[in-house]
Design a protein around this motif. Structure first.
Motif, mmCIF file in Angstrom:
data_model
loop_
_atom_site.group_PDB
_atom_site.id
_atom_site.type_symbol
_atom_site.label_atom_id
_atom_site.label_comp_id
_atom_site.label_asym_id
_atom_site.label_seq_id
_atom_site.Cartn_x
_atom_site.Cartn_y
_atom_site.Cartn_z
ATOM 1 N N UNK A 65 38.252 37.699 12.538
ATOM 2 C CA UNK A 65 39.586 37.776 13.424
ATOM 3 C C UNK A 65 39.623 38.610 14.743
ATOM 4 N N UNK A 66 39.300 40.108 14.336
ATOM 5 C CA UNK A 66 39.617 41.257 15.089
ATOM 6 C C UNK A 66 38.592 41.392 15.987
ATOM 7 N N UNK A 67 37.261 41.544 15.661
ATOM 8 C CA UNK A 67 36.164 41.523 16.682
ATOM 9 C C UNK A 67 36.013 40.478 17.704
ATOM 10 N N UNK A 68 36.066 39.293 17.453
ATOM 11 C CA UNK A 68 36.223 38.078 18.685
ATOM 12 C C UNK A 68 37.378 38.349 19.402
ATOM 13 N N UNK A 69 38.531 38.667 18.612
ATOM 14 C CA UNK A 69 39.740 38.871 19.652
ATOM 15 C C UNK A 69 39.509 39.977 20.553
ATOM 16 N N UNK A 70 38.901 41.161 20.203
ATOM 17 C CA UNK A 70 38.639 42.274 20.943
ATOM 18 C C UNK A 70 37.796 41.821 22.189
ATOM 19 N N UNK A 71 36.593 41.430 21.755
ATOM 20 C CA UNK A 71 35.598 40.961 22.720
ATOM 21 C C UNK A 71 36.239 40.047 23.655
ATOM 22 N N UNK A 72 37.062 39.243 23.382
ATOM 23 C CA UNK A 72 37.462 38.159 24.496
ATOM 24 C C UNK A 72 38.553 38.813 25.216
ATOM 25 N N UNK A 73 39.380 39.860 24.618
ATOM 26 C CA UNK A 73 40.107 40.607 25.666
ATOM 27 C C UNK A 73 39.671 41.463 26.683
ATOM 28 N N UNK A 74 38.600 41.815 26.279
ATOM 29 C CA UNK A 74 37.631 42.684 27.556
ATOM 30 C C UNK A 74 36.920 41.766 28.368
ATOM 31 N N UNK A 75 36.539 40.855 27.855
ATOM 32 C CA UNK A 75 35.637 39.974 28.793
ATOM 33 C C UNK A 75 36.574 39.034 29.518
ATOM 34 N N UNK A 76 37.808 38.636 29.132
ATOM 35 C CA UNK A 76 38.863 37.802 29.799
ATOM 36 C C UNK A 76 39.576 38.489 30.979
ATOM 37 N N UNK A 77 39.752 39.973 30.291
ATOM 38 C CA UNK A 77 40.589 40.828 31.236
ATOM 39 C C UNK A 77 39.544 41.202 32.624
ATOM 40 N N UNK A 78 38.284 41.420 32.313
ATOM 41 C CA UNK A 78 37.449 41.645 33.413
ATOM 42 C C UNK A 78 37.221 40.599 34.301
ATOM 43 N N UNK A 79 37.087 39.503 33.849
ATOM 44 C CA UNK A 79 36.959 38.345 34.559
ATOM 45 C C UNK A 79 38.179 37.957 35.708
ATOM 46 N N UNK A 80 39.333 38.198 35.095
ATOM 47 C CA UNK A 80 40.616 38.084 35.888
ATOM 48 C C UNK A 80 40.723 39.310 37.011
ATOM 49 N N UNK A 81 40.549 40.455 36.568
ATOM 50 C CA UNK A 81 40.499 41.552 37.402
ATOM 51 C C UNK A 81 39.557 41.625 38.563
ATOM 52 N N UNK A 82 38.345 41.265 38.111
ATOM 53 C CA UNK A 82 37.360 41.280 39.142
ATOM 54 C C UNK A 82 37.389 40.183 40.027
ATOM 55 N N UNK A 83 37.835 38.902 39.824
ATOM 56 C CA UNK A 83 37.851 37.748 40.518
ATOM 57 C C UNK A 83 38.959 38.087 41.408
ATOM 58 N N UNK A 84 40.351 38.479 40.866
ATOM 59 C CA UNK A 84 41.324 38.831 41.891
ATOM 60 C C UNK A 84 41.177 39.644 42.826
ATOM 61 N N UNK A 85 40.128 40.745 42.592
ATOM 62 C CA UNK A 85 39.809 41.526 43.831
ATOM 63 C C UNK A 85 38.877 41.073 44.771
ATOM 64 N N UNK A 86 37.975 40.041 44.225
ATOM 65 C CA UNK A 86 37.109 39.335 45.056
ATOM 66 C C UNK A 86 37.934 38.583 46.139
ATOM 67 N N UNK A 87 38.739 37.766 45.652
ATOM 68 C CA UNK A 87 39.518 36.824 46.333
ATOM 69 C C UNK A 87 40.516 37.436 47.105
ATOM 70 N N UNK A 88 41.182 38.723 46.684
ATOM 71 C CA UNK A 88 41.867 39.289 47.748
ATOM 72 C C UNK A 88 41.112 39.983 48.917
ATOM 73 N N UNK A 89 39.805 40.314 48.848
ATOM 74 C CA UNK A 89 38.850 40.687 49.763
ATOM 75 C C UNK A 89 38.492 39.401 50.580
ATOM 76 N N UNK A 90 38.069 38.198 49.945
ATOM 77 C CA UNK A 90 37.534 37.259 50.629
ATOM 78 C C UNK A 90 38.775 36.438 51.650
ATOM 79 N N UNK A 91 40.026 36.571 51.107
ATOM 80 C CA UNK A 91 41.018 35.834 51.814
ATOM 81 C C UNK A 91 41.806 36.723 52.810
ATOM 82 N N UNK A 92 41.247 38.105 52.570
ATOM 83 C CA UNK A 92 41.967 39.313 53.003
ATOM 84 C C UNK A 92 43.619 38.873 52.850
#
Length: 342
Positions: A65-92
């Protein structure tokens, strides 16, 4: 690294290393906190002792329960954060985020179809796989629509069109659904949550997220050059079609996998880059890793808040909480842009 080697480093490099160490400690502390918070009334010490001793109940709580949830929290949050930064840079465009190009809505459509047809009940991995397939199809359509015209406006318009089409198809599926339980599952899934996720979702989603993050990291030089203008980037040897394809592929891979295992979680990809941009002096290359870190932190905090707000067997959905926090930030950002342009 020895003390003498650390002392021999330039001052800026030492400060950068210290900041990353502190950032890693903050992330580690939140991960440990996430592992100790849950709906079962069990102290952290009792949980740790039970896991080390191999007791069945504490071990199942931790590993299933807790380990999968924590791992996915980190992975999903990192994916959303970095992709948002990349798209803001690409689209300016400071308001760009993964949902702008149909990535999120494509994954949502694939998952909704899996729930509507019953595939999600027939196979455990049908739901995330359908979400990834929906993302791939949406991004492919965006690229096909924008391939003849290489300007940013066409890419944004193509993304908005595909996103609107996916949203309309989702509404159509929900309108046709005669199964109240399937409709409830669709609604709950679209709200976004990491509850009841297992190591199966981790094994499926995390490798795809890591691959997407690596692709986005490869775009850092191109985004740095693009910040100086398209003509300048071209003279520096940056091929804009390849850069666009790299960013879109990385976003589709990481965010598609994230949405497929967590549902629709908005605003993290928008908020994380803006929070960290002042700390890196708006450097697009440096913004990518710190946005991934900020996204992971924000989602961990939101998920911990969801668990603390648990009441009478009803959990507040993670996507609802991020929207409640992100919407005021979005409005303040728009007002700030309006004041600067006035």
């Amino acid at each position: 690294m020895t003390v003498s080697e650390f002392s021999a480093m330039p001052g800026r490099a030492r400060w950068s290393l210290v900041r990353w160490l502190l950032a890693g400690l903050v992330l580690l502390a939140l991960c440990l906190l996430s592992l100790t918070i849950g709906y079962v009334d069990m102290s952290p010490l009792r949980l740790l002792q039970g896991v080390l001793a191999g007791d069945w109940v504490p071990s199942r709580i931790f590993w299933d329960l807790r380990l999968p949830r924590t791992v996915l929290c980190v992975a999903v949050g990192a994916a959303l954060g970095m992709s948002g930064a990349a798209l803001q840079g690409l689209l300016r465009n400071p308001l760009a985020e993964p949902g702008l190009l149909g990535v999120t809505s494509g994954a949502a459509l694939g998952a909704v179809i899996a729930l509507y047809t019953g595939l999600a009940q027939m196979a455990a991995l049908a739901l995330p796989l359908a979400g990834m397939a929906g993302t791939a199809l949406a991004v492919l359509l965006v690229l096909l629509l924008a391939q003849r015209n290489q300007d940013t406006t066409t890419l944004i318009l193509a993304g908005v069109a595909i996103s609107s089409l996916c949203s309309a198809l989702i509404a159509l599926v929900m309108n046709w659904s005669r199964n109240a339980f399937a409709l409830q599952e669709i609604v709950f899934w679209m709200m976004g949550s990491l509850a009841d996720r297992s190591m199966r979702e981790v094994a499926l989603g995390v490798p795809a997220i890591v691959l997407g993050l690596l692709l986005l990291w490869q775009s850092r030089r191109g985004l740095q050059a693009l910040a100086l203008g398209e003509e300048t980037a071209h003279t520096m040897g940056i091929r804009l079609p390849q850069l666009r394809l790299l960013v879109l592929a990385g976003t589709a891979c990481s965010v598609g996998a994230a949405v497929s295992v967590a549902g629709s979680i908005g605003f993290v990809g928008l908020v994380a880059p803006h929070v960290m941009r002042p700390f890196v002096k708006a450097d697009p290359a440096a913004l990518l890793p710190v946005s991934a870190w900020a996204g992971a932190i924000l989602l961990l905090l939101a998920d911990i808040g969801v668990r603390l707000a648990y009441n009478d067997g009803q959990e507040l959905k993670l996507g609802v909480l991020t929207a409640l926090i992100g919407a005021p930030f979005f409005l303040s950002l728009i007002l700030g842009l309006h004041r600067r342009s006035a």
